[in-house]
Scaffold this motif. Structure first.
Motif, short mmCIF file in Angstrom:
data_model
loop_
_atom_site.label_atom_id
_atom_site.label_comp_id
_atom_site.label_asym_id
_atom_site.label_seq_id
_atom_site.Cartn_x
_atom_site.Cartn_y
_atom_site.Cartn_z
N GLN A 59 -8.32 101.78 4.14
CA GLN A 59 -9.54 102.05 4.89
C GLN A 59 -9.37 103.41 5.55
O GLN A 59 -8.26 103.81 5.93
N MET A 60 -10.47 104.15 5.74
CA MET A 60 -10.33 105.52 6.22
C MET A 60 -11.55 105.96 7.01
O MET A 60 -12.69 105.63 6.66
N VAL A 61 -11.30 106.70 8.07
CA VAL A 61 -12.33 107.42 8.81
C VAL A 61 -11.83 108.83 9.07
O VAL A 61 -10.66 109.02 9.43
N GLY A 62 -12.71 109.80 8.89
CA GLY A 62 -12.39 111.18 9.19
C GLY A 62 -13.37 111.74 10.22
O GLY A 62 -14.54 111.36 10.23
N CYS A 63 -12.87 112.64 11.06
CA CYS A 63 -13.70 113.23 12.12
C CYS A 63 -13.22 114.64 12.40
O CYS A 63 -12.01 114.88 12.55
N SER A 64 -14.15 115.58 12.48
CA SER A 64 -13.78 116.96 12.76
C SER A 64 -13.43 117.14 14.24
O SER A 64 -13.95 116.44 15.11
N THR A 65 -12.55 118.08 14.50
CA THR A 65 -12.01 118.33 15.83
C THR A 65 -12.15 119.81 16.16
O THR A 65 -12.27 120.66 15.27
N CYS A 66 -12.16 120.14 17.43
CA CYS A 66 -12.37 121.52 17.90
C CYS A 66 -11.06 122.30 17.93
O CYS A 66 -10.14 121.94 18.68
N CYS A 67 -10.95 123.32 17.10
CA CYS A 67 -9.90 124.35 17.17
C CYS A 67 -8.49 123.90 16.80
O CYS A 67 -7.62 124.74 16.59
N GLY A 68 -8.26 122.62 16.70
CA GLY A 68 -6.92 122.15 16.37
C GLY A 68 -6.78 120.67 16.65
O GLY A 68 -7.77 119.96 16.88
N VAL A 69 -5.54 120.21 16.65
CA VAL A 69 -5.27 118.79 16.89
C VAL A 69 -3.89 118.69 17.52
O VAL A 69 -3.09 119.62 17.43
N MET A 70 -3.61 117.58 18.15
CA MET A 70 -2.33 117.40 18.83
C MET A 70 -1.67 116.13 18.32
O MET A 70 -2.33 115.11 18.10
N THR A 71 -0.35 116.21 18.10
CA THR A 71 0.45 115.05 17.73
C THR A 71 1.74 115.09 18.54
O THR A 71 1.94 115.98 19.38
N GLN A 72 2.64 114.15 18.22
CA GLN A 72 3.94 114.16 18.90
C GLN A 72 4.73 115.42 18.57
O GLN A 72 5.70 115.76 19.26
N SER A 73 4.29 116.17 17.54
CA SER A 73 4.95 117.44 17.19
C SER A 73 4.43 118.61 18.02
O SER A 73 4.97 119.71 17.93
N GLY A 74 3.37 118.38 18.81
CA GLY A 74 2.81 119.43 19.64
C GLY A 74 1.38 119.75 19.26
O GLY A 74 0.72 118.98 18.56
N TYR A 75 0.89 120.88 19.74
CA TYR A 75 -0.46 121.34 19.41
C TYR A 75 -0.42 122.11 18.10
O TYR A 75 0.38 123.03 17.93
N ILE A 76 -1.26 121.72 17.15
CA ILE A 76 -1.34 122.38 15.85
C ILE A 76 -2.68 123.09 15.77
O ILE A 76 -3.73 122.47 15.59
N GLU A 77 -2.64 124.40 15.92
CA GLU A 77 -3.87 125.18 15.95
C GLU A 77 -4.52 125.21 14.58
O GLU A 77 -3.85 125.17 13.54
N GLY A 78 -5.86 125.27 14.55
CA GLY A 78 -6.58 125.28 13.30
C GLY A 78 -6.45 126.60 12.56
O GLY A 78 -6.13 127.63 13.17
N PRO A 79 -6.68 126.58 11.24
CA PRO A 79 -7.04 125.42 10.42
C PRO A 79 -5.91 124.40 10.38
O PRO A 79 -4.76 124.76 10.09
N SER A 80 -6.23 123.15 10.66
CA SER A 80 -5.20 122.12 10.67
C SER A 80 -5.83 120.76 10.44
O SER A 80 -7.01 120.55 10.70
#
Length: 396
Positions: A59-80
């Motif tokens: 099952q899957m849902v996708g959603c666009s995010t502003c300028c980047g995304v954050m995970t346990q690895s840190g902030y990943i600036e876009g395109p990401s």
């Protein structure tokens, strides 16, 4: 229940999807659910199609995010792109997207999406433990009301409105079957793990307040029968001692000084849902990212940059329920307002570090959204701006 995340900055959607799949499959061979967050530079259709081919059973849902995304690895600036995935032999999950159509009310789209997601989970007739909601901006209040009415009770919701690098409408949502630039995407969770959650504003009310006397959709027309833009500008200048610069975007100047309505109290202390001023229009109306109602009391709220950096971990700490038991989170999802993110963009690594500490380094993904939805501890299901929410899954 096992949780894993993956991220990439590869710019080609198909290549990025393959990279994400390689990373995820090294830890989860057959994930049941994928939550996909991507910046606007990607071909959303290509991303969806490739991930669906690589994970045909998920099952899957996708959603666009502003300028980047954050995970346990840190902030990943876009395109990401970042993906949150889970595998749960004793749990069930379902997702669905319903695009908005001119002849159909938004509330009806929400009901259809909710029921399709429950049907896709295989748990018809059972209340989910959690709903993840990703709709496109506009009328989120009606979406939440429809979900609550359909279920009959307040099920915990973690929600974030689809975003982009600007407010020009480049946001997208998808499920495994289709992509839309307007619609409601929902995932329902029936996990074997315990779920805890928290939804906060992190701002304080000032002494400046008024009654809403006229609204037109998300345009606040008047406060105490005075033009809303004039009232807000006077409040801002009195509170900050700084002249409001009408040549600069209202959106950025109002980030630390939004409007708020009291939603409830806990332990005798009030908590608030925030409305972020976006612009003054030619009629002197204040355009907002959320809906106010005539008769509501509205307060000028106040926040700090330091508070925006620190509060993400406080929300996770709140969700951890330290008072009840020793937390052992398997992982989590967080939602962080895009307006707040843009204000503290140079400190996002610190924000990620703080969340990691509060989550005991368990995997998480956090998009940056144009509206946030959640369930307050008092049981109120609410849409607001400049908010943050977190949901955690625990071993016990």
């Amino acid at each position: 229940m096992k949780i894993a995340t993956a991220h990439t900055r590869l710019s080609d959607a198909s290549q990025a999807a393959h990279a994400l799949a390689r990373s995820l499959k090294a830890r989860l061979t057959t994930p049941q659910l994928l939550m996909v967050y991507f910046t606007e530079q990607y071909d959303a259709d290509q991303l969806r199609e490739t991930l669906s081919e690589l994970f045909p059973e998920a099952q899957m849902v996708g959603c666009s995010t502003c300028c980047g995304v954050m995970t346990q690895s840190g902030y990943i600036e876009g395109p990401s792109i970042a993906v949150w995935a889970c595998n749960d032999e004793k749990g069930c999950y379902g997702s669905a997207l319903v695009p908005h159509e001119p002849h159909r009310q938004v509330a009806d789209s929400a009901r259809i999406a909710l029921n399709q997601a429950i049907e896709n989970s295989g748990r018809c007739g059972e209340l989910p433990k959690l709903i993840a909601l990703h709709s496109t901006p506009g009328e989120e209040e009606h979406t939440l009301a429809a979900i609550r009415e359909e279920l009959g009770v307040a099920v915990p919701v973690i929600g974030g409105s689809a975003a982009a690098d600007s407010v020009q409408g480049q946001w997208r949502v998808f499920d495994s079957q289709r992509t839309a630039n307007t619609g409601v995407a929902i995932s329902v969770f029936y996990p074997s793990a315990r779920v805890s959650y928290s939804f906060h504003s992190g701002y304080a009310a000032t002494q400046r307040s008024a009654t809403v006397t006229d609204v037109r959709g998300r345009q606040l027309v008047s406060l105490d029968h005075q033009p809303a833009a004039e009232v807000y500008k006077a409040w801002y200048e009195a509170e900050t001692g700084i002249a409001f610069d009408t040549q600069q975007p209202v959106f950025t100047q109002s980030t630390l000084y939004p409007l708020g309505t009291q939603t409830g109290t806990i332990h005798g202390l009030p908590y608030y849902t925030l409305a972020h001023p976006m612009a003054f229009n030619e009629q002197g109306h204040l355009e907002l990212f959320s809906q106010l109602e005539v008769g509501q009391s509205v307060y000028l709220m106040s926040g700090t940059s330091e508070g925006l950096v620190a509060r993400a971990s406080r929300v996770v700490e709140s969700a951890n329920d330290h008072a009840l038991r020793q937390p052992e989170p398997l992982g989590g999802l967080a939602i962080y307002c895009a307006g707040c993110m843009l204000h503290v963009k140079d400190k996002l690594e610190q924000v990620a570090h703080n969340i990691n500490t509060a989550l005991y380094d368990a995997p998480f993904v956090c998009p940056f959204t144009f509206g946030e939805q959640g369930l307050f501890k008092g049981g109120e299901l609410s849409h607001g701006n400049l908010m943050i929410s977190a949901v955690l899954f625990h071993k016990d």
